[in-house]
Design a protein around this motif. Structure first.
Motif, short mmCIF file in Angstrom:
data_model
loop_
_atom_site.label_atom_id
_atom_site.label_comp_id
_atom_site.label_asym_id
_atom_site.label_seq_id
_atom_site.Cartn_x
_atom_site.Cartn_y
_atom_site.Cartn_z
N GLY A 1 22.91 9.77 42.15
CA GLY A 1 22.74 9.48 40.56
C GLY A 1 24.14 10.03 40.09
O GLY A 1 24.09 10.25 38.51
N LEU A 2 25.01 10.33 40.59
CA LEU A 2 26.20 10.96 39.94
C LEU A 2 27.05 9.83 39.63
O LEU A 2 27.43 8.88 40.56
N PRO A 3 27.55 9.61 38.34
CA PRO A 3 28.55 8.36 37.94
C PRO A 3 30.03 9.08 38.27
O PRO A 3 30.60 9.10 37.28
N MET A 4 30.26 8.87 39.60
CA MET A 4 31.58 9.35 40.06
C MET A 4 32.14 8.37 40.93
O MET A 4 31.38 7.93 41.90
N ARG A 5 33.37 8.28 41.14
CA ARG A 5 33.92 7.52 42.32
C ARG A 5 34.30 8.39 43.42
O ARG A 5 34.20 9.77 42.84
N PRO A 6 34.61 7.89 44.56
CA PRO A 6 34.68 8.90 45.69
C PRO A 6 35.79 10.01 45.38
O PRO A 6 35.31 11.34 45.83
N GLY A 7 36.69 9.66 44.97
CA GLY A 7 37.77 10.91 44.77
C GLY A 7 37.17 11.84 43.71
O GLY A 7 37.86 13.08 43.72
N GLU A 8 36.20 11.58 43.02
CA GLU A 8 35.61 12.69 42.09
C GLU A 8 34.67 13.40 42.91
O GLU A 8 34.58 14.50 42.46
N VAL A 9 33.97 12.68 43.65
CA VAL A 9 32.85 13.59 44.47
C VAL A 9 33.58 14.45 45.31
O VAL A 9 33.12 15.57 45.65
N TYR A 10 34.76 13.97 45.89
CA TYR A 10 35.18 14.82 46.93
C TYR A 10 35.26 16.23 46.47
O TYR A 10 35.00 17.19 47.23
N PRO A 11 36.06 16.60 45.44
CA PRO A 11 36.08 17.90 45.40
C PRO A 11 34.74 18.86 45.03
O PRO A 11 34.62 20.03 45.26
N PHE A 12 33.69 17.85 44.63
CA PHE A 12 32.33 18.55 44.39
C PHE A 12 31.88 19.14 45.79
O PHE A 12 31.53 20.09 46.30
N VAL A 13 32.13 18.20 46.99
CA VAL A 13 31.66 18.36 48.24
C VAL A 13 32.59 19.52 48.96
O VAL A 13 31.98 20.50 49.38
N VAL A 14 33.81 19.31 48.71
CA VAL A 14 34.66 20.49 49.28
C VAL A 14 34.49 21.71 48.60
O VAL A 14 34.34 22.91 49.20
N GLY A 15 34.13 21.72 47.30
CA GLY A 15 33.70 23.04 46.59
C GLY A 15 32.56 23.69 47.27
O GLY A 15 32.44 24.88 47.46
N TRP A 16 31.42 22.85 47.27
CA TRP A 16 30.12 23.45 47.85
C TRP A 16 30.46 24.07 49.14
O TRP A 16 29.97 24.89 49.44
N HIS A 17 30.97 23.09 49.92
CA HIS A 17 31.46 23.65 51.55
C HIS A 17 32.22 24.88 51.51
O HIS A 17 31.81 25.53 52.23
N ARG A 18 33.20 24.93 50.84
CA ARG A 18 34.06 26.04 51.10
C ARG A 18 33.33 27.25 50.50
O ARG A 18 33.44 28.33 51.03
N MET A 19 32.60 27.04 49.29
CA MET A 19 31.98 28.24 48.82
C MET A 19 30.98 28.92 49.86
O MET A 19 30.88 29.89 50.06
N LEU A 20 30.12 27.83 50.16
CA LEU A 20 29.15 28.37 51.17
C LEU A 20 29.89 29.01 52.46
O LEU A 20 29.44 29.97 53.09
N GLY A 21 31.01 28.40 53.10
CA GLY A 21 31.73 29.03 54.11
C GLY A 21 32.02 30.16 54.03
O GLY A 21 31.82 31.29 54.65
N ILE A 22 32.65 30.45 52.63
CA ILE A 22 33.29 31.86 52.06
C ILE A 22 32.20 32.74 52.30
O ILE A 22 32.27 33.90 52.87
#
Lengths: 229, 229
Positions: free
Chosen positions: B170-191
């Motif tokens: 239910g996020l009102p975002m286009r893919p290019g806007e979701v992308y940094p969200f996923v990247v942020g989550w991914h890299r934070m968890l990895g770090i």
DNA sequence: TACGGTCAGTGAACACCGTTCACCTGCGCT
DNA sequence: AGCGCAGGTGAACGGTGTTCACTGACCGTA
């Protein structure tokens, strides 16, 4: 019927089968013995207990990961450092994805209360793996492809730690050159860990490959300088 | 002497103490009962078995991590989205580092052969946690601080997956806007994962804080647009 | 050929685990 | 008073890691 000669290799192979089938908890001394057509106490002639079995298993898996990465290197030209780094990284990720249990054992949550013996086979295997990637970064530096940073940009604590690490590892690098090495290792392991543990499922379902490759390319962009010609 | 009233909270608290003391293997039904001054079968009135105990424990730890991050948000101005993101991220990292066992249980190697029940308390707690960070990224987007990328830059498979994920969440975002969200989550968890599991020890010894903060700042640089004024 | 010794494997035992079951026991309600 | 039941017990089953005394086969030597 003692079919197999009961070498440690056979013990490790059997343990690994159990690991794959049912996770670390399923690596059970009695079951290993059972599969080898022998009773449990017999194994204590070759191994000092379950912890020892796990230690050998971890070391063996680390060795395998290292081998897989080194074999991947052979496919590319000796002078194309970028291709070598890419090949090794992707090979490691592929191995981890194909062997999540083994990866988890080696790089996952350390089994607290299971302390890997100092100077045991696990740490030596780990060093071998580290040296592989270390030598890649040395090559990057020598071919002027490493995106080093200015030493002054590093906080003093980080800078000092990197100086010490370089000395301990015998790497002829200044801190700003070691930095991308550590960052590369750190981010690669993070990328793979999160993928393998399934914490990307919510975003990509079962097929995370395209996204992960994108992440690796972004990482390489941060690590590498463009070819000078 | 049944000192405590034997609620599930008490069960979870006791299990957690065991987890901290000796790892996941050490959370043992009989010992939980023993510490509660009761015999093991008594627990089966409140919990369906050891797996259930672990499930509750995972959910409780996830809740705690979420709470810690939300409390961190309260310290910063409601309009300073960057500060809120930074606060939540650092709070998560601090929690993970202070509670490595709990972190490992929630985000570490999944206990294979222990399948978290579908639609159980663990997945709901996980969703709550995800929504927290999701809302931060929505705020970033609304305040024009999110470094979105061009949809066309994403490989088709990734783009499509992100479209689906945005719809499902239910996020009102286009893919290019979701992308940094996923990247942020991914890299934070990895770090955090790599730090907590100790795979940075070889480079920094026990004090990884400065390096990790540097990594977070690099991540924020990739995720955020400078303030427009 | 006979003897002694080493090595590999055994069976029984101990203490512990998760889980189930029949069995109390004490409290509240009718 | 008597019933019912939630909550706890003890014993038991099958499983675990580990130890220990033991057997038996093999091998070099006298």
């Amino acid at each position: 019927m003692a079919s197999a000669p009961l070498t440690t290799e056979v013990l490790v192979a059997t343990s690994r089968a159990l690991l794959v089938e049912g996770g670390a908890d399923a690596v059970v001394v009695r079951e290993v013995a059972r599969r080898l057509g022998v009773t449990a106490p017999a194994l204590y002639r070759y191994v000092s207990g379950r912890d020892d079995l796990l230690t050998l298993l971890i070391a063996a898996c680390t060795e395998e990961a290292t081998s897989v990465c080194m074999e991947a290197l052979e496919g590319c030209g000796i002078d194309d450092v970028e291709a070598r780094l890419r090949a090794a990284t992707l090979a490691f990720r592929a191995w981890a994805l194909a062997h999540p249990s083994e990866f988890g054992l080696v790089y996952g949550t350390p089994i607290l209360h299971y302390a890997a013996p100092e100077e045991g086979p696990t740490v030596e295997a780990g060093r071998r793996f580290g040296r592989l990637f270390g030598s890649l970064f040395v090559d990057l530096l020598e071919t002027r492809r490493l995106r080093a940073i200015d030493d002054a940009l590093l906080p003093p604590a980080v800078r000092q730690a990197l100086v010490d690490t370089a000395a301990r590892l015998g790497l002829p690098m200044r801190p700003g050159e070691v930095y991308p090495f550590v960052v590369g290792w750190h981010r690669m392991l993070g990328i793979v860990s999160v993928e393998v543990t399934g914490h990307l499922h919510w975003a990509f379902g079962g097929d995370t490959t395209a996204f992960i490759h994108l992440q690796f390319e972004e990482l390489f962009d941060d690590l590498l300088l463009p070819v000078v010609r």
